[in-house]
Design an enzyme around this catalytic site. Structure first.
Site, PDB file in Angstrom:
ATOM      1  N   HIS A  98     -12.149  -0.670  68.221  1.00 22.99           N
ATOM      2  CA  HIS A  98     -11.438  -1.912  67.953  1.00 22.99           C
ATOM      3  C   HIS A  98     -10.717  -2.381  69.226  1.00 22.99           C
ATOM      4  CE1 HIS A  98      -9.127  -4.705  65.387  1.00 22.99           C
ATOM      5  NE2 HIS A  98      -8.143  -4.462  66.235  1.00 22.99           N
TER       6      HIS A  98
ATOM      7  N   TYR B  83      -5.274  -9.309  62.741  1.00 21.96           N
ATOM      8  CA  TYR B  83      -6.103  -9.985  61.746  1.00 21.96           C
ATOM      9  C   TYR B  83      -5.415 -11.300  61.386  1.00 21.96           C
ATOM     10  CZ  TYR B  83      -8.105  -5.345  61.368  1.00 21.96           C
ATOM     11  OH  TYR B  83      -8.681  -4.145  61.654  1.00 21.96           O
TER      12      TYR B  83
ATOM     13  N   HIS C 121     -11.221 -10.093  57.549  1.00 21.80           N
ATOM     14  CA  HIS C 121     -10.201  -9.386  56.755  1.00 21.80           C
ATOM     15  C   HIS C 121      -9.812 -10.181  55.505  1.00 21.80           C
ATOM     16  CE1 HIS C 121      -7.122  -6.186  56.423  1.00 21.80           C
ATOM     17  NE2 HIS C 121      -7.805  -5.583  57.368  1.00 21.80           N
TER      18      HIS C 121
HETATM   19 MG    MG Z   1     -11.930  -4.053  57.876  1.00 25.19          MG
END
Ligand code: MG
Length: 398
Positions: free
Chosen positions: A125, A156, A206
């Site tokens: 990430h 997110y 998300h």
């Molecule tokens: Mg996820």
């Protein structure tokens, strides 16, 4: 045959995230197994289910009868398939696979049919508050031969911006979905221009957008050749997948919030997704996960097990074992852990040049240093990060 003699629940937080490890102890000297029951935000409830209900149910049973014990635990409360019970079941289930491997002198992937590959591909990430920061972080990972990255500009839902909130707004994380979409498109444009095709890219919506906005965004992202787009819809809005699929060939990864087999059955049978991203302990452990992987294989859908920091190293080991075995493995999420985790969990999976590997020990190949684990106590608090709001204060999925 060895019998289950005791079950212990170990709560520890070496990196600040509550982890729940289950230790199943047998009546054979020194023979025990470990499993992951990590539901980081309801840890005491999972502990209670294991200690008060599952332990009395399974004590004295033959450790080899994993399938029978799994169904026994699954049906025992009559009502089933909730997140707390499934995690509790997973802790015992994985520990029984660990024990079976130790008895056989084989790693768990060999019990399941052996390796389909020698190393497990993973993605890392990357987020940053500027495009330059994101580029720099990707370059650092590329230098470590990591070729797959999930990129987010900000957290997110996008970068933190001044938002015009109403008077007396409730606390929470406020997001502006319009600027999140345009910023994300700008980010993909910059990253593809900078790296060309020499990097595989993933992005996680998300479940924070209105469904039609997610479809519009997916169509615009298609030209950037994503490895997959994650969670365009919430589990409550999955019927929108048909509309998305009919309008875009962007690969889709979904599933980390699923509990119930019915959550994924239609998505797989109708080939509405490309990667199934289940949180293994959330569906009850290795026993249901290997069945799900085999089911998905028939429909050409690959696995990408959920692997963030709120999966314990024992859970990550289970992810790697199944990923080594499954023919239809796609990729694994791997967050990368600090050295303290490797001290608390000797034998946990490790990365080298873009692949994950396991220790050479039988079973899941991982242990826990309980004395050290006790030095990192968990904290039971009100979960704050799940309080996400639109500019006017409307609460949305986190
Ligand atoms: Mg996820």
């Amino acid at each position: 045959m060895p019998k289950i003699k005791d079950i212990q629940v170990i709560l520890t937080a070496p990196e600040g995230i509550n982890l729940i490890i289950v230790k199943v102890i047998t009546d054979q000297d020194g023979l025990y197994g470990l499993g992951c029951a990590t539901f980081a935000y309801r840890e005491l409830a999972v502990k209670c289910v294991i200690e008060s209900y599952l332990k009395p149910l399974v004590l004295g049973r033959d450790v080899h009868k994993i399938e029978d014990i799994w169904h026994l635990m699954y049906n025992n409360a009559y009502w089933r398939n909730d997140a707390i019970t499934n995690n509790a079941i997973s802790g015992i289930d994985m520990a029984l696979w660990d024990i079976k491997g130790k008895i056989a002198g084989l790693p768990v992937y060999d019990l399941m049919g052996g390796k389909s590959r020698e190393g497990v591909l993973f993605y890392r990430h990357v987020n940053g508050t500027s495009i330059d920061e994101i580029i720099h972080k990707i370059e650092t990972l590329k230098n470590q031969k990591i070729h797959h990255v999930r990129i987010q500009w900000g957290l997110y839902g996008g970068i933190t911006k001044e938002i015009n909130q109403p008077i007396n707004s409730e606390p929470g994380t406020y997001i502006d979905t319009t600027s999140y979409i345009s910023d994300t498109l700008k980010m993909f444009d910059s990253i593809r221009k900078y790296f060309g095709d020499d990097i595989e890219l993933i992005h996680d919506i998300h479940e924070r957008l209105a469904p039609i906005d997610a479809i519009h965004m997916a169509k615009q992202l298609e030209k950037y050749r994503l490895f997959f787009l994650e969670d365009p819809f919430s589990p409550e809005q999955l019927e929108w997948m048909r509309q998305l699929r009919s309008q875009s060939a962007i690969p889709i990864g979904i599933g980390e919030l699923f509990n119930h087999p019915k959550d994924w059955e239609t998505l797989i049978k109708e080939r509405l997704i490309d990667f199934i991203r289940i949180h293994m302990s959330q569906i009850g452990g290795l026993t249901p996960a290997r069945k799900l992987a085999a089911f998905a294989e028939q429909f050409g859908i690959r696995t990408a097990w959920h692997g963030p920091g709120d999966v314990s190293p024992v859970g990550h080991a289970a992810n790697v074992h199944l990923s080594l075995n499954s023919h239809n493995f796609g990729i694994l999420e791997w967050i990368g852990f600090s050295s303290v985790m490797y001290e608390v969990f000797p034998g946990m999976p490790y990365e080298k040049d873009g692949y994950l590997y396991l220790s050479s020990k039988p079973g899941l190949g991982i242990d826990i240093n309980e004395e050290l684990a006790n030095k990192y106590p968990i904290q039971t608090t009100v979960t704050k990060w799940t309080q996400t709001r639109l500019p006017d204060g409307t609460l949305i999925n986190p």
